[in-house]
Design an enzyme around this catalytic site. Structure first.
Site, mmCIF file in Angstrom:
data_model
loop_
_atom_site.group_PDB
_atom_site.id
_atom_site.type_symbol
_atom_site.label_atom_id
_atom_site.label_comp_id
_atom_site.label_asym_id
_atom_site.label_seq_id
_atom_site.Cartn_x
_atom_site.Cartn_y
_atom_site.Cartn_z
ATOM 1 C CG ASP A 134 5.188 1.078 0.477
ATOM 2 O OD1 ASP A 134 6.195 0.441 0.119
ATOM 3 O OD2 ASP A 134 4.093 0.999 -0.110
ATOM 4 C CD GLU B 237 8.534 -2.655 0.463
ATOM 5 O OE1 GLU B 237 7.623 -3.244 1.078
ATOM 6 O OE2 GLU B 237 8.424 -2.245 -0.705
ATOM 7 C CG ASP C 265 0.922 2.998 -2.034
ATOM 8 O OD1 ASP C 265 1.886 2.530 -2.637
ATOM 9 O OD2 ASP C 265 -0.183 3.231 -2.560
#
Length: 186
Positions: free
Chosen positions: A7, A68, A141
């Site tokens: 992330d 991501e 996160d």
């Protein structure tokens, strides 16, 4: 399949490694956050992220790396840091010849919760449930990185396993990227 999920973020870069079997059962291998201080010069922050990601790859030997996909946000400064951290993750994957998966936030949410507009609490709760964890990984996160890794494995472990598996939005994004690449190429 062992997947390292990232992330991306410049201040907090979530990382998670999961093993996912063919029957979609997932097991936690590692979870954490790579932190860099805002007052540190940008090149040093990027170096710190790359160093930590390389250590994770060396220690856990993932078969794929999932990140991501960066989308434009309202805060340009935030999206720039996210994009820079994402680029570092992609570089580390390329250095280790790892297959790369890029997943949008909505497809990660849909894969984990069944709802593409789920909030962070819902994603965290489902990550904990899927991995049989006693509590939600913190900070968010870290939970998001695990969700990205699980999503990647559940979607077949390939960024574009087949055109038929892509949503209309994903096909449009892919096509736009390809058109943009042709314009840049000499």
């Amino acid at each position: 399949m062992r997947v390292l999920g990232v992330d991306p973020g410049l201040t907090r870069c979530g990382v998670g490694v999961v093993d996912v079997s063919a029957d979609r059962r997932a097991r936690l291998v590692h979870v954490g956050v790579i932190r860099t201080a805002p007052e540190v010069p940008l090149p040093e922050r990027l170096l710190a992220i790359s160093t930590e990601l390389r250590l994770l790859v060396a220690e856990h030997r993932p078969e794929a790396l999932a990140v991501e996909r960066v989308f434009a946000q309202h805060n340009l400064r935030s999206v720039m840091g996210t994009a820079q951290a994402s680029g570092i993750a992609l570089l580390v994957a390329a250095e280790h010849e790892l297959p790369i998966g890029l997943h949008t936030p909505s497809e990660v949410k849909a894969a984990i919760t069944g709802y593409g507009a789920a909030d962070k609490a819902q994603v965290g709760a489902m990550v904990a449930r899927v991995l049989s964890l006693p509590e939600i990984p913190r900070p968010a996160d870290a939970a998001d990185a695990l969700a990205i890794a699980i999503c990647h494995a559940w979607r077949g472990g390939a960024a574009e396993a087949s055109t038929a598996a892509l949503t209309p939005a994903q096909r449009a994004w892919r096509d736009a990227e390809r058109r943009g690449a042709r314009k840049v190429a000499p």
